[in-house]
Write a protein that holds these residues in place. Sequence first.
Motif, PDB file in Angstrom:
ATOM      1  N   TYR A   1     -82.021  23.508 -31.839  1.00 44.72           N
ATOM      2  CA  TYR A   1     -82.732  23.082 -33.041  1.00 44.72           C
ATOM      3  C   TYR A   1     -82.134  23.772 -34.239  1.00 44.72           C
ATOM      4  O   TYR A   1     -81.546  24.825 -34.147  1.00 44.72           O
ATOM      5  CB  TYR A   1     -84.236  23.331 -32.937  1.00 44.72           C
ATOM      6  N   ARG A   2     -82.264  23.136 -35.363  1.00 42.88           N
ATOM      7  CA  ARG A   2     -81.643  23.618 -36.589  1.00 42.88           C
ATOM      8  C   ARG A   2     -82.724  23.897 -37.623  1.00 42.88           C
ATOM      9  O   ARG A   2     -83.799  23.322 -37.589  1.00 42.88           O
ATOM     10  CB  ARG A   2     -80.665  22.573 -37.138  1.00 42.88           C
TER      11      ARG A   2
ATOM     12  N   ILE B   1     -86.442  15.757 -30.741  1.00 40.05           N
ATOM     13  CA  ILE B   1     -87.476  16.714 -31.122  1.00 40.05           C
ATOM     14  C   ILE B   1     -87.025  17.531 -32.327  1.00 40.05           C
ATOM     15  O   ILE B   1     -87.791  17.735 -33.276  1.00 40.05           O
ATOM     16  CB  ILE B   1     -87.801  17.646 -29.934  1.00 40.05           C
ATOM     17  N   SER B   2     -85.783  18.003 -32.275  1.00 34.47           N
ATOM     18  CA  SER B   2     -85.251  18.816 -33.371  1.00 34.47           C
ATOM     19  C   SER B   2     -85.286  18.078 -34.697  1.00 34.47           C
ATOM     20  O   SER B   2     -85.699  18.634 -35.719  1.00 34.47           O
ATOM     21  CB  SER B   2     -83.811  19.249 -33.063  1.00 34.47           C
ATOM     22  N   LYS B   3     -84.849  16.837 -34.679  1.00 33.79           N
ATOM     23  CA  LYS B   3     -84.821  16.065 -35.925  1.00 33.79           C
ATOM     24  C   LYS B   3     -86.220  15.875 -36.492  1.00 33.79           C
ATOM     25  O   LYS B   3     -86.425  15.963 -37.708  1.00 33.79           O
ATOM     26  CB  LYS B   3     -84.153  14.705 -35.687  1.00 33.79           C
ATOM     27  N   GLN B   4     -87.175  15.632 -35.621  1.00 31.42           N
ATOM     28  CA  GLN B   4     -88.534  15.414 -36.105  1.00 31.42           C
ATOM     29  C   GLN B   4     -89.147  16.704 -36.648  1.00 31.42           C
ATOM     30  O   GLN B   4     -89.808  16.699 -37.692  1.00 31.42           O
ATOM     31  CB  GLN B   4     -89.412  14.840 -34.989  1.00 31.42           C
TER      32      GLN B   4
ATOM     33  N   ASP C   1     -87.399  19.318 -37.794  1.00 33.88           N
ATOM     34  CA  ASP C   1     -86.639  19.679 -39.002  1.00 33.88           C
ATOM     35  C   ASP C   1     -87.177  18.951 -40.229  1.00 33.88           C
ATOM     36  O   ASP C   1     -87.174  19.491 -41.335  1.00 33.88           O
ATOM     37  CB  ASP C   1     -85.154  19.327 -38.828  1.00 33.88           C
ATOM     38  N   SER C   2     -87.645  17.721 -40.026  1.00 33.89           N
ATOM     39  CA  SER C   2     -88.128  16.926 -41.161  1.00 33.89           C
ATOM     40  C   SER C   2     -89.413  17.499 -41.753  1.00 33.89           C
ATOM     41  O   SER C   2     -89.782  17.172 -42.876  1.00 33.89           O
ATOM     42  CB  SER C   2     -88.352  15.473 -40.732  1.00 33.89           C
ATOM     43  N   LYS C   3     -90.089  18.373 -41.011  1.00 33.47           N
ATOM     44  CA  LYS C   3     -91.323  18.980 -41.508  1.00 33.47           C
ATOM     45  C   LYS C   3     -91.069  20.199 -42.391  1.00 33.47           C
ATOM     46  O   LYS C   3     -91.948  20.596 -43.168  1.00 33.47           O
ATOM     47  CB  LYS C   3     -92.210  19.419 -40.321  1.00 33.47           C
ATOM     48  N   ILE C   4     -89.895  20.804 -42.261  1.00 32.50           N
ATOM     49  CA  ILE C   4     -89.624  22.050 -42.970  1.00 32.50           C
ATOM     50  C   ILE C   4     -89.620  21.814 -44.480  1.00 32.50           C
ATOM     51  O   ILE C   4     -89.049  20.846 -44.979  1.00 32.50           O
ATOM     52  CB  ILE C   4     -88.291  22.661 -42.503  1.00 32.50           C
TER      53      ILE C   4
END
Length: 209
Positions: free
Chosen positions: A6-7, A50-53, A55-58
């Motif tokens: 995850y990023r 999962i990571s993309k979703q 990350d979009s919350k940050i």
Amino acid sequence: MGVDRYRLKGIGREKANLLTQDPTSLCVKVTKEQNMTLSPAFIGSISEGISKQLDSKINDYEPELKGIVLAYEDLQLVSSDASLLADRPFLFIKIKVTYILFQPHIGSILTGVIKEIRESHLVCVVHEMFNATIFQSASNLWDISTLKMGDRLLFEVTEISKNTKIFFLQGKLANLPVDEASTVTGEAEEEHVEKETEDMMTDASEELL
């Protein structure tokens, strides 16, 4: 089953964790189990979906979490398999994740770094990311000649904009010395404050060029 791909963006997990060590930062960790829906395009790469979703919350305000998501960590899959329902073209999974949140509230005392000085108001930045406007009033005056860019000041939050994509604070000067508002000591806290000040001074210099 752990998920380690995850990023992060924004201030990053390291700085976010540092802020949680200071109770006056109003940054906390919240662990949550939640259901998630993914596009079937991620059927062979669940971790990436999962990571993309996440990350979009940050940097966004999440009403359910009652705060701005600064970072996340300790991500785990609770359900071992992703399910695809016949009547709905999505993958349904369950995860467990720890969010690092910024949770200010009306009446909070925060430390800001001055980045703009006006006769009627000051603009500060909190945690290197969030703008706060401090308004001057008859009962909340300051001597503009004593202020300079990069100064740290304490303010009391009087209003919070909780738009999901646009978050900002309004406040008034707090009647407390800066030293009384911070309980963090040591090199880690000093490094964080110096970085905030350095970034603000760099931005100001670039604007003058």
